[in-house]
Design an enzyme around this catalytic site. Structure first.
Site: not given
Ligand code: NDP
Ligand code: OXD
Length: 313
Positions: A228, A276
């Site tokens: 993000r 994005h």
């Molecule tokens: P998940 O919830 O599966 O994974 C998030 C990961 O981040 C987990 O490993 C989590 O740790 C880690 N995390 C969260 N908070 C912290 C912290 N404070 N310190 C360290 N690690 C942390 O999410 P996804 O993988 O499905 O998606 C990740 C992000 O990708 C979404 O939230 C979104 O913002 C972004 N995204 C962007 C898109 C784009 O087109 N640009 C499309 C889709 C998603 P833990 O495993 O310990 O919970």
């Molecule tokens: C998502 C994105 O969160 O597209 O899936 O950013």
């Protein structure tokens, strides 16, 4: 059992048609066509207006039409209801494609070759092997893990950082505050797939840049962020690209989207920028996932991929 599809910036038509194609009997409407807010049971949303969901008194489940949910958690009036997010191989593979593309772009010096092409220069640059370039993934969730597995097949030494401790074959796993510094210190290309929460906002700042490895083969560390925009302190990244503390970056997400024409990021050196689009939510793939969850919920089965409201993701 009415579904409302409220998608700011996206047309709801493909979603509505996609849902009807699977379940023709289901009442699915766009907000403009909704006559009775009290009839709505399920809301499928992307960036709804703050307060919109609070105006649906009989809502049972909220579906984020993306993997990220910060567009919901930022709503102070978000109802205290289950929030389901997208976890689907279609979206996941799209993200992995983008991550692999960007990592290889920096590893294989494609920007330098693009510049040489513009200047009609025929010159080979020294190329190091993948085994010499340490990739670190911030966020080892659904998307981070899939990207890591794809990158592993090229032979990049891999590490990852998450909130909770993890063990994954072939990945050096770090976690929590204590794990951040050693994780950064061994990372040449930092791939960021973190959610935006109170804990992660602004994490990509000058201090983080200065903590990345300086002894890698790329001439400096590289940041690749598709998590993000709010994770970034954009002035810090621009300064680091300008003075060479960062050798390059690829950004798909920005603090303000669309990126304002006045942003210095448009012209920052060695920055590849995409609007994005790293992993779009394609209704052709995702309607089945959402309806499947609704049907299971109505059979009394538990919802999958629920957001933990206290963690914020
Ligand atoms: P998940 O919830 O599966 O994974 C998030 C990961 O981040 C987990 O490993 C989590 O740790 C880690 N995390 C969260 N908070 C912290 C912290 N404070 N310190 C360290 N690690 C942390 O999410 P996804 O993988 O499905 O998606 C990740 C992000 O990708 C979404 O939230 C979104 O913002 C972004 N995204 C962007 C898109 C784009 O087109 N640009 C499309 C889709 C998603 P833990 O495993 O310990 O919970
Ligand atoms: C998502 C994105 O969160 O597209 O899936 O950013």
């Amino acid at each position: 059992m009415t579904i409302v599809v409220a998608t700011a910036g996206w047309s709801p038509t493909e979603w509505i048609d996609g849902l009807h194609a699977i379940d023709p009997a289901r009442d699915v409407v766009a907000p403009e066509a909704m006559t009775d807010p009290a009839a709505v049971d399920y809301a499928l949303v992307w960036k709804p207006e703050p307060g919109y969901l609070a105006g649906l008194p009989n809502l049972k489940v909220i579906f984020s039409l993306g993997a990220g949910v910060d567009h919901l958690t930022s709503d102070p009036a978000l109802p205290d209801l289950p929030v389901v997010r997208i976890v689907d191989p279609d979206l996941t593979r799209r993200m992995t494609e983008w991550v692999v593309l960007q990592v290889l772009l920096h590893h294989r010096q494609q920007r330098a070759y693009d510049a040489q092409q513009q200047a009609k220069t025929w010159k080979s640059l020294r190329q190091w092997s993948a085994a010499e370039v340490r990739v670190g993934i911030m966020g080892l969730g659904v998307l981070g893990l899939d990207a890591a597995r794809a990158l592993a097949s090229f032979g990049f030494p891999l590490a990852a950082w998450s909130r909770s401790p993890k063990t994954e074959p072939g990945i050096d796993c770090y976690s929590g505050e204590a794990g951040l510094a050693p994780f950064l210190a061994r990372t040449d290309i930092l791939v960021v797939l973190l959610p935006l929460t109170d804990d992660t906002r602004g994490i990509l700042d000058a201090r983080l840049v200065d903590g990345l490895a300086k002894d890698g083969p790329l001439g400096g560390p590289v940041i690749v962020n598709a998590g993000r925009g709010g994770l970034q302190v954009e002035d810090d990244l621009v300064a680091a690209l300008n003075d060479g503390r960062l050798a390059g970056a690829s950004l798909d997400v920005f603090v303000t989207e669309p990126l304002p024409a006045t942003s210095p990021l448009w012209h920052a050196p060695n920055l590849t920028l995409t609007p994005h689009v790293a992993a779009e939510s394609d209704p052709r793939a995702l309607c089945r996932y959402v309806l499947g969850q609704i049907q299971a919920f109505e059979r009394g089965e538990p919802l999958q991929n629920l957001v933990d409201r206290t963690r914020g993701y």
